[in-house]
Design a protein around this motif. Sequence first.
Motif, PDB file in Angstrom:
ATOM      1  N   LEU A  23      10.997  59.057   2.847  1.00 39.25           N
ATOM      2  CA  LEU A  23       9.609  59.023   2.626  1.00 39.25           C
ATOM      3  C   LEU A  23       8.719  60.042   2.971  1.00 39.25           C
ATOM      4  CD1 LEU A  23       7.784  57.347   0.624  1.00 39.25           C
ATOM      5  CD2 LEU A  23       7.156  55.916   2.552  1.00 39.25           C
ATOM      6  N   ALA A  24       8.966  59.995   4.294  1.00 44.03           N
ATOM      7  CA  ALA A  24       8.268  61.069   5.084  1.00 44.03           C
ATOM      8  C   ALA A  24       8.716  62.528   4.837  1.00 44.03           C
ATOM      9  CB  ALA A  24       8.316  60.920   6.599  1.00 44.03           C
ATOM     10  N   GLY A  25       9.831  62.784   4.446  1.00 42.06           N
ATOM     11  CA  GLY A  25      10.304  64.334   4.021  1.00 42.06           C
ATOM     12  C   GLY A  25       9.639  64.574   2.749  1.00 42.06           C
ATOM     13  N   VAL A  26       9.609  63.491   1.957  1.00 41.88           N
ATOM     14  CA  VAL A  26       9.204  63.725   0.416  1.00 41.88           C
ATOM     15  C   VAL A  26       7.770  64.080   0.519  1.00 41.88           C
ATOM     16  CG1 VAL A  26       8.969  62.972  -1.807  1.00 41.88           C
ATOM     17  CG2 VAL A  26      11.240  62.917  -0.563  1.00 41.88           C
ATOM     18  N   LEU A  27       7.022  63.115   1.218  1.00 35.68           N
ATOM     19  CA  LEU A  27       5.674  63.049   0.993  1.00 35.68           C
ATOM     20  C   LEU A  27       4.835  64.258   2.017  1.00 35.68           C
ATOM     21  CD1 LEU A  27       4.744  59.276   1.059  1.00 35.68           C
ATOM     22  CD2 LEU A  27       4.564  60.946  -0.890  1.00 35.68           C
ATOM     23  N   LEU A  28       5.476  64.633   3.173  1.00 37.22           N
ATOM     24  CA  LEU A  28       5.028  65.535   3.842  1.00 37.22           C
ATOM     25  C   LEU A  28       4.498  66.886   3.387  1.00 37.22           C
ATOM     26  CD1 LEU A  28       4.031  65.883   6.895  1.00 37.22           C
ATOM     27  CD2 LEU A  28       6.289  66.984   7.586  1.00 37.22           C
ATOM     28  N   PRO A  29       5.453  67.492   2.462  1.00 38.59           N
ATOM     29  CA  PRO A  29       5.038  68.575   1.893  1.00 38.59           C
ATOM     30  C   PRO A  29       3.725  68.415   0.955  1.00 38.59           C
ATOM     31  CG  PRO A  29       7.275  68.278   1.767  1.00 38.59           C
ATOM     32  CD  PRO A  29       6.707  67.080   2.466  1.00 38.59           C
ATOM     33  N   ARG A  30       3.751  67.220   0.265  1.00 40.08           N
ATOM     34  CA  ARG A  30       2.695  67.381  -0.616  1.00 40.08           C
ATOM     35  C   ARG A  30       1.158  67.167   0.021  1.00 40.08           C
ATOM     36  NH1 ARG A  30       6.527  66.675  -3.246  1.00 40.08           N
ATOM     37  NH2 ARG A  30       7.051  65.639  -5.039  1.00 40.08           N
ATOM     38  N   PHE A  31       1.085  66.733   1.585  1.00 35.05           N
ATOM     39  CA  PHE A  31      -0.156  66.692   2.024  1.00 35.05           C
ATOM     40  C   PHE A  31      -0.249  68.138   2.730  1.00 35.05           C
ATOM     41  CE2 PHE A  31       0.912  62.033   2.335  1.00 35.05           C
ATOM     42  CZ  PHE A  31       0.015  61.690   1.489  1.00 35.05           C
ATOM     43  N   ALA A  32       1.065  68.728   2.923  1.00 35.67           N
ATOM     44  CA  ALA A  32       0.667  69.869   3.654  1.00 35.67           C
ATOM     45  C   ALA A  32       0.232  71.168   2.978  1.00 35.67           C
ATOM     46  CB  ALA A  32       1.863  70.599   4.440  1.00 35.67           C
ATOM     47  N   ILE A  79       3.071  74.040  -6.168  1.00 37.10           N
ATOM     48  CA  ILE A  79       3.894  73.122  -6.694  1.00 37.10           C
ATOM     49  C   ILE A  79       5.003  72.772  -5.735  1.00 37.10           C
ATOM     50  CG2 ILE A  79       4.845  71.912  -8.829  1.00 37.10           C
ATOM     51  CD1 ILE A  79       3.023  73.661 -10.743  1.00 37.10           C
ATOM     52  N   VAL A  80       5.201  71.631  -5.393  1.00 34.16           N
ATOM     53  CA  VAL A  80       6.385  71.132  -4.689  1.00 34.16           C
ATOM     54  C   VAL A  80       7.099  70.475  -5.579  1.00 34.16           C
ATOM     55  CG1 VAL A  80       7.039  69.775  -2.706  1.00 34.16           C
ATOM     56  CG2 VAL A  80       4.768  70.978  -2.548  1.00 34.16           C
ATOM     57  N   ASN A  81       8.483  71.012  -5.578  1.00 36.81           N
ATOM     58  CA  ASN A  81       9.640  70.326  -6.283  1.00 36.81           C
ATOM     59  C   ASN A  81      10.486  69.800  -5.249  1.00 36.81           C
ATOM     60  OD1 ASN A  81       8.744  71.102  -8.834  1.00 36.81           O
ATOM     61  ND2 ASN A  81       9.513  73.165  -8.541  1.00 36.81           N
ATOM     62  N   THR A  82      10.694  68.464  -5.517  1.00 34.31           N
ATOM     63  CA  THR A  82      11.674  67.837  -4.630  1.00 34.31           C
ATOM     64  C   THR A  82      13.128  67.720  -5.243  1.00 34.31           C
ATOM     65  OG1 THR A  82       9.853  66.185  -3.891  1.00 34.31           O
ATOM     66  CG2 THR A  82      12.000  65.539  -3.584  1.00 34.31           C
ATOM     67  N   PRO A  83      14.017  68.397  -4.404  1.00 36.85           N
ATOM     68  CA  PRO A  83      15.576  68.308  -4.725  1.00 36.85           C
ATOM     69  C   PRO A  83      15.971  66.684  -4.684  1.00 36.85           C
ATOM     70  CG  PRO A  83      15.027  69.357  -2.676  1.00 36.85           C
ATOM     71  CD  PRO A  83      13.916  68.842  -3.082  1.00 36.85           C
TER      72      PRO A  83
END
Length: 121
Positions: A23-32, A79-83
Amino acid sequence: MLARAIGWQTLAPVAPAVGLAVLAGVLLPRFAVPDASDTADMQTWRCAPLPGDGIGACEDQAYSQAHGVLVSAEKVPVIVNTPWDQVLMLAGTAITATMGITLVSLLFLRMSTRAGELRTA
């Protein structure tokens, strides 16, 4: 009974910890990074001293206003794409590795809890 208890005591904290890490790894780029709808210009006042004037010349308010320039830059939306396949594979590998190590430790648990090993001096 001991093997089941050790399995639960290992899996109970590992699964939520891996979930929080994902969860932290997925959300961190969205806030950065800026949002795709956030395209306002960034502006700052910058003093550029003339050749021969020292860097400290810009500390003077009047000099700074006389030789300053307004620098603006456009925000670039990202746009952050999550693999998801890689994220889930890493999470599954972490949980599998933890449980594998626990299962190997159970082999030694069986040997150390035999009746012959439980003697006291």
